[in-house]
Structures are given as structure tokens and as C-alpha cells.
Design a protein around this motif. Structure first.
Motif, PDB file in Angstrom:
ATOM      1  N   MET A 126     -14.983   7.686  -1.637  1.00 49.87           N
ATOM      2  CA  MET A 126     -14.956   6.848  -2.815  1.00 49.87           C
ATOM      3  C   MET A 126     -15.896   6.839  -3.936  1.00 49.87           C
ATOM      4  O   MET A 126     -15.413   6.630  -4.930  1.00 49.87           O
ATOM      5  N   ALA A 180     -14.664   3.609  -7.213  1.00 56.31           N
ATOM      6  CA  ALA A 180     -14.274   2.258  -6.802  1.00 56.31           C
ATOM      7  C   ALA A 180     -13.831   2.400  -5.389  1.00 56.31           C
ATOM      8  O   ALA A 180     -13.553   3.587  -4.794  1.00 56.31           O
ATOM      9  N   GLY A 181     -13.522   1.284  -4.701  1.00 57.23           N
ATOM     10  CA  GLY A 181     -13.146   1.185  -3.365  1.00 57.23           C
ATOM     11  C   GLY A 181     -13.630  -0.299  -2.979  1.00 57.23           C
ATOM     12  O   GLY A 181     -14.388  -0.657  -3.202  1.00 57.23           O
ATOM     13  N   ALA A 198     -14.542   8.396  -7.292  1.00 57.03           N
ATOM     14  CA  ALA A 198     -13.441   7.975  -8.089  1.00 57.03           C
ATOM     15  C   ALA A 198     -14.086   6.683  -8.376  1.00 57.03           C
ATOM     16  O   ALA A 198     -13.686   5.855  -9.441  1.00 57.03           O
ATOM     17  N   GLU A 246      -8.849  -7.595  -5.157  1.00 59.27           N
ATOM     18  CA  GLU A 246      -9.548  -7.822  -6.326  1.00 59.27           C
ATOM     19  C   GLU A 246     -10.196  -9.405  -6.294  1.00 59.27           C
ATOM     20  O   GLU A 246     -10.883  -9.808  -7.298  1.00 59.27           O
ATOM     21  N   ASP A 303      -8.573   4.067  -1.027  1.00 58.10           N
ATOM     22  CA  ASP A 303      -8.747   2.921  -1.881  1.00 58.10           C
ATOM     23  C   ASP A 303      -9.467   1.941  -1.001  1.00 58.10           C
ATOM     24  O   ASP A 303     -10.288   0.971  -1.484  1.00 58.10           O
ATOM     25  N   VAL A 304      -9.056   1.834   0.343  1.00 55.35           N
ATOM     26  CA  VAL A 304      -9.274   0.724   1.180  1.00 55.35           C
ATOM     27  C   VAL A 304      -9.772   1.449   2.648  1.00 55.35           C
ATOM     28  O   VAL A 304      -9.052   1.943   3.114  1.00 55.35           O
ATOM     29  N   ARG A 316      -7.045  10.097  -2.646  1.00 53.72           N
ATOM     30  CA  ARG A 316      -7.970   9.112  -2.764  1.00 53.72           C
ATOM     31  C   ARG A 316      -7.902   8.179  -1.384  1.00 53.72           C
ATOM     32  O   ARG A 316      -7.033   8.238  -0.799  1.00 53.72           O
ATOM     33  N   ILE A 340     -17.966   0.486  -5.400  1.00 52.35           N
ATOM     34  CA  ILE A 340     -17.601   0.153  -4.093  1.00 52.35           C
ATOM     35  C   ILE A 340     -18.228  -1.079  -3.427  1.00 52.35           C
ATOM     36  O   ILE A 340     -19.402  -1.306  -3.457  1.00 52.35           O
ATOM     37  N   ALA A 388       0.830  -1.076   0.132  1.00 51.00           N
ATOM     38  CA  ALA A 388      -0.070   0.097   0.115  1.00 51.00           C
ATOM     39  C   ALA A 388       0.918   1.237   0.161  1.00 51.00           C
ATOM     40  O   ALA A 388       1.832   1.304   0.857  1.00 51.00           O
TER      41      ALA A 388
END
Length: 252
Positions: free
Chosen positions: A133, A138-139, A136, A232, A73-74, A71, A182, A22
Motif C-alpha cells: 500500500m 493509501a489503504g 500508492a 471512508e 486497497d483493503v 493495487r 494507510i 469491490a
């Protein structure tokens, strides 16, 4: 970003995310010193003192992440509390061979403390993460729930209720935000060897020593599940609740 990252499952998740490469792991914990101690051992760790029950503080912490890194992401939300006083009452009943009698002794403060941190705190983090998120598209959000939602331990109504709310809320949000790219999922651990477990009275810990099932999970074993859900490899898991209790019981 990992909440409850100063110890236990949260710290294990933070270490795992750093090991996976990360860019930065923000470790949030109400005990800022503990979060800093864990962050110092990471190549890309940053600590922040955060009370998840404080909505404004949660919003500010996530905004700080966006301002600094652009951003989020997680999010792995591992912060939560139990009730040591209720556990003592249950343990005393077990030791004396009588049924636990706890509910009539719970005052409003005990109820609100568990709900404020476990349930309200989860809402604050879910809301802030979704805000971060969605632009963007995504997340991944992983929430640490509890197997107590399914077996509802006697004498522990406030904790079981708080975690049941966490599961239901996370699943409702998951169905909403998957359209925005998300993913939200839940890990529901059983007995896990953390600082919280270490404070559990011996009489209750002994009750989990069943040779027919796996022993207490390690924090790292639960963290591995959270890391999988954030990856993923779990792209098709949305609103899942993964029961990780070593085979103590199953649920449908």
C-alpha cells in the motif's frame, strides 16, 4: 483481501466487500476448499489457500494480488485460532465447580501454535500489506482482535497474550503508516457465533448466556464493524480498537 475467509467473520467480511462493489475480493484461508466455496458465491471472488504463519507464502499471495490487479486497497485479517484442548480443561473445571488449572499443562507446542498463527501471522500480513500500500499512498487494514485482551479469561493465557500482542502491534503500525496514507484499526469481538464458537464446550457457552447483555454476535454483525473501519466513513479512526462484546464489560 480477506484472510480467514473460508468461514465465520472472514467469510462475512468477504461477502460484505463484494456487496459494496469491490472490483475483486481475494479470499485467503488455510482451508483452500472452504475459501473457494465462499468465493464461488461472489460476483468478484478469488480464492487462495494460505497459511498466515508462513511468511513467504503471505508475501507471495500479496505480490500475486499486486501483479494481477495493480493495487491492494483493503486488507481484513480475520484468520486466527483458539485452543480447544485448553477450553476443554476450563469447561471440566467449571462443570466440577473447581478453579481451572491450565497453565502448568500447556506445552511449548500449544503455546507456539497460538502465537505462530495469531501473532506471527498478523505481523506477516501487516508487513506485506504495508509494502503493497505504501507506494500508492493509501489503504485500509482491519485486524480482528479479541475482547479477551481486556478480560483475560482464566486458563487461557496464551490466547489472551497472542491477541494482546495483535492489538499493540496493530496500534504501533497504525501510528507509523498513517503518514503514508494507510489506516490500521482493530475490531475486538466478544462471543461470536462462528465455527470456532460452535466447538466451544457447552459449559463455557452457557457461561456467556447472560440475559443482561446481548447474545452471541453474528459473524455479519462483526463484519459490519470491519467494513465500517475499512470505509471512508472511518477516515479519522487510526489505531482504534473497537470493543464489540454486546455490553458484557467496558474497557478504557
Amino acid at each position: 483481501m480477506v484472510t480467514g475467509a473460508g468461514s465465520g467473520m472472514g467469510a462475512a467480511v468477504a461477502r460484505g466487500l463484494a456487496a459494496e462493489g469491490a472490483r475483486c475480493v481475494v479470499l485467503a484461508d488455510v482451508d483452500g476448499d472452504s475459501a473457494r466455496a465462499v468465493a464461488e458465491g461472489l460476483p468478484a471472488g478469488e480464492a487462495v489457500a494460505l497459511d498466515v504463519a508462513d511468511a513467504a507464502a503471505v508475501d507471495a499471495a500479496v505480490e500475486e494480488v499486486l501483479g494481477r490487479y495493480g493495487r491492494l486497497d483493503v486488507l481484513v485479517h480475520a484468520a486466527g485460532v483458539d485452543d480447544p484442548a485448553a477450553k476443554r480443561l476450563i469447561a471440566e473445571a467449571v462443570t466440577s465447580g473447581r478453579p481451572p488449572e491450565v497453565t502448568h499443562l500447556l506445552d511449548d507446542a500449544a503455546w507456539r501454535r497460538v502465537m505462530r498463527i495469531n501473532l506471527d501471522g498478523t505481523f506477516h500480513l501487516l508487513r506485506a500489506a504495508v509494502r503493497a500500500m505504501r507506494p500508492a499512498g493509501a489503504g485500509a487494514i482491519v485486524v480482528i482482535g479479541s475482547s479477551s485482551v481486556f478480560d483475560t479469561p482464566v486458563g487461557y493465557p496464551h490466547y489472551a497474550a497472542s491477541k494482546a500482542g495483535v492489538h499493540a502491534m496493530s496500534q504501533a503500525v497504525a501510528k507509523e503508516v498513517i503518514a503514508s496514507g494507510i489506516r490500521v484499526n482493530v475490531v475486538a469481538p466478544g462471543p461470536t457465533d462462528t465455527g470456532m464458537a460452535a466447538r466451544t464446550p457447552a459449559a463455557l457457552r452457557a457461561g456467556f448466556a447472560d440475559p443482561r447483555v446481548r447474545p452471541y454476535a453474528t459473524a455479519e454483525e462483526i463484519a459490519d464493524i470491519a467494513l465500517f473501519l475499512a470505509s471512508e466513513a472511518a477516515a479519522n479512526l487510526v489505531g482504534a480498537v473497537l470493543l464489540a462484546n454486546g455490553g458484557r464489560f467496558t474497557a478504557t
